[in-house]
Design a protein around this motif. Structure first.
Motif, mmCIF file in Angstrom:
data_model
loop_
_atom_site.group_PDB
_atom_site.id
_atom_site.type_symbol
_atom_site.label_atom_id
_atom_site.label_comp_id
_atom_site.label_asym_id
_atom_site.label_seq_id
_atom_site.Cartn_x
_atom_site.Cartn_y
_atom_site.Cartn_z
ATOM 1 N N UNK A 137 -17.079 -6.005 27.094
ATOM 2 C CA UNK A 137 -17.227 -6.433 25.698
ATOM 3 C C UNK A 137 -17.579 -5.271 24.784
ATOM 4 N N UNK A 138 -17.902 -4.109 25.342
ATOM 5 C CA UNK A 138 -18.269 -2.950 24.538
ATOM 6 C C UNK A 138 -17.278 -1.801 24.695
ATOM 7 N N UNK A 139 -16.040 -2.115 25.069
ATOM 8 C CA UNK A 139 -15.016 -1.078 25.184
ATOM 9 C C UNK A 139 -14.851 -0.382 23.828
ATOM 10 N N UNK A 140 -14.790 0.948 23.786
ATOM 11 C CA UNK A 140 -14.765 1.661 22.494
ATOM 12 C C UNK A 140 -13.592 1.289 21.590
ATOM 13 N N UNK A 141 -12.479 0.867 22.153
ATOM 14 C CA UNK A 141 -11.319 0.510 21.335
ATOM 15 C C UNK A 141 -11.279 -0.979 21.006
ATOM 16 N N UNK A 142 -11.731 -1.814 21.935
ATOM 17 C CA UNK A 142 -11.530 -3.256 21.809
ATOM 18 C C UNK A 142 -12.777 -4.057 21.441
ATOM 19 N N UNK A 143 -13.954 -3.426 21.406
ATOM 20 C CA UNK A 143 -15.181 -4.212 21.258
ATOM 21 C C UNK A 143 -15.204 -5.059 19.994
ATOM 22 N N UNK A 144 -14.620 -4.553 18.902
ATOM 23 C CA UNK A 144 -14.683 -5.317 17.652
ATOM 24 C C UNK A 144 -13.712 -6.497 17.629
ATOM 25 N N UNK A 145 -12.911 -6.659 18.697
ATOM 26 C CA UNK A 145 -12.027 -7.818 18.815
ATOM 27 C C UNK A 145 -12.651 -8.916 19.672
ATOM 28 N N UNK A 146 -13.745 -8.623 20.338
ATOM 29 C CA UNK A 146 -14.352 -9.585 21.262
ATOM 30 C C UNK A 146 -15.161 -10.626 20.489
ATOM 31 N N UNK A 147 -14.979 -11.898 20.870
ATOM 32 C CA UNK A 147 -15.755 -12.989 20.288
ATOM 33 C C UNK A 147 -16.365 -13.823 21.414
ATOM 34 N N UNK A 148 -17.581 -14.289 21.199
ATOM 35 C CA UNK A 148 -18.278 -15.152 22.148
ATOM 36 C C UNK A 148 -18.371 -16.532 21.525
ATOM 37 N N UNK A 149 -17.467 -17.438 21.936
ATOM 38 C CA UNK A 149 -17.397 -18.768 21.341
ATOM 39 C C UNK A 149 -17.080 -19.794 22.419
ATOM 40 N N UNK A 150 -17.107 -21.060 22.015
ATOM 41 C CA UNK A 150 -16.726 -22.113 22.948
ATOM 42 C C UNK A 150 -15.309 -21.847 23.455
ATOM 43 N N UNK A 151 -15.068 -21.993 24.760
ATOM 44 C CA UNK A 151 -13.740 -21.704 25.312
ATOM 45 C C UNK A 151 -12.669 -22.656 24.787
ATOM 46 N N UNK A 152 -11.425 -22.171 24.764
ATOM 47 C CA UNK A 152 -10.330 -23.015 24.284
ATOM 48 C C UNK A 152 -10.078 -24.179 25.227
ATOM 49 N N UNK A 153 -10.325 -23.966 26.501
ATOM 50 C CA UNK A 153 -10.209 -25.012 27.511
ATOM 51 C C UNK A 153 -11.399 -24.882 28.465
ATOM 52 N N UNK A 154 -11.787 -25.972 29.138
ATOM 53 C CA UNK A 154 -12.970 -25.920 30.009
ATOM 54 C C UNK A 154 -12.913 -24.849 31.089
ATOM 55 N N UNK A 155 -11.703 -24.507 31.540
ATOM 56 C CA UNK A 155 -11.569 -23.527 32.624
ATOM 57 C C UNK A 155 -11.499 -22.086 32.126
ATOM 58 N N UNK A 156 -11.633 -21.873 30.815
ATOM 59 C CA UNK A 156 -11.529 -20.535 30.249
ATOM 60 C C UNK A 156 -12.916 -20.005 29.896
ATOM 61 N N UNK A 157 -13.071 -18.667 29.871
ATOM 62 C CA UNK A 157 -14.385 -18.071 29.581
ATOM 63 C C UNK A 157 -14.734 -18.121 28.096
ATOM 64 N N UNK A 158 -16.013 -17.915 27.794
ATOM 65 C CA UNK A 158 -16.459 -17.858 26.399
ATOM 66 C C UNK A 158 -15.976 -16.584 25.719
ATOM 67 N N UNK A 159 -16.082 -15.457 26.401
ATOM 68 C CA UNK A 159 -15.669 -14.181 25.815
ATOM 69 C C UNK A 159 -14.148 -14.094 25.775
ATOM 70 N N UNK A 160 -13.613 -13.727 24.617
ATOM 71 C CA UNK A 160 -12.162 -13.530 24.509
ATOM 72 C C UNK A 160 -11.881 -12.534 23.392
ATOM 73 N N UNK A 161 -10.636 -12.076 23.353
ATOM 74 C CA UNK A 161 -10.210 -11.144 22.311
ATOM 75 C C UNK A 161 -9.607 -11.941 21.160
ATOM 76 N N UNK A 162 -9.978 -11.573 19.939
ATOM 77 C CA UNK A 162 -9.387 -12.178 18.743
ATOM 78 C C UNK A 162 -8.733 -11.072 17.931
#
Length: 217
Positions: A142-167
């Motif tokens: 979640x702290x990758x120097x290029x991608x960190x600002x795209x990471x969001x911690x929210x309710x998953x889109x589906x129950x089997x998916x993680x909270x952290x995702x790229x937006x």
């Protein structure tokens, strides 16, 4: 054999330039700050050069305050110039991100699903907002120097998916090309489109990122 991730997107990749959009957004911000700065300078000059009375030296305060929005003008234009070569590319390997910090690929084989979200902004100037939601199949940095600002911690889109995702924010003009490219390469990952609450794009976890990376980089 070297990894394909090290060389950038394939020549046949669908490339979406983001620099023009970034420059346009920053230019709007710079224009607004410039107007405010000119207004303060104008008020200051009127106070200093008032022909109907003694010059009001307080006018210098307004002129000095104009330096604040002028500083923002510089920051807006600097950020837009640095982002002028940014792009997103889609090929058989994954989704490639190039921004002012560097480049990174998000491989398809590390994702469990991809969808498009959209929402109406509370600002008429912004209009409808679109984002590509990339849901990983496992842990991510979640702290990758290029991608960190795209990471969001929210309710998953589906129950089997993680909270952290790229937006990945997407402009209205680029949406059809980007969605079409994703559906072409990984139709099995496509989760469809969904409307979200107004201003769903949100902001990256700047405070958390600074705390987690303090002294680590």
């Amino acid at each position: 054999m070297s990894s394909p991730y090290a060389h950038g997107p394939a020549p046949s990749a669908s490339v979406i330039p983001m620099g023009g959009e970034a420059l346009g957004q920053q230019a709007k911000g710079a224009a607004g700050c410039s107007f405010f700065a000119l207004l303060l300078i104008g008020v200051g000059l009127v106070a200093l050069l008032d022909p109907n009375g003694a010059p009001n030296k307080g006018g210098w305060l307004f002129i000095a305050l104009a330096l604040i929005p002028l500083a923002f003008v510089f920051l807006f234009l600097r950020h837009g110039w640095k982002a002028r070569k940014s792009f997103i590319a889609v090929d058989h390997v994954g989704l490639w991100i190039r921004n002012p910090i560097g480049g990174k690929v998000i491989p398809w084989d590390t994702l469990a699903g991809v969808g498009l979200h959209w929402s109406r902004s509370t600002s008429k100037a912004v209009g409808t907002q679109f984002s590509l939601e990339l849901c990983p199949s496992g842990p991510i940095d979640r702290d990758h120097p290029v991608l960190w600002n795209l990471v969001r911690d929210e309710e998953p889109l589906q129950p089997n998916l993680p909270r952290l995702r790229y937006r990945v924010p997407v402009g209205k003009k680029n949406k059809p090309l980007l969605v079409g490219a994703v559906q072409q390469h990984v139709p099995q990952l496509w989760l469809g489109e969904a409307e979200r609450e107004p201003n769903h794009i949100g902001f990256p976890d700047v405070k958390g990122h600074k705390e987690r990376t303090r002294g680590a980089r």
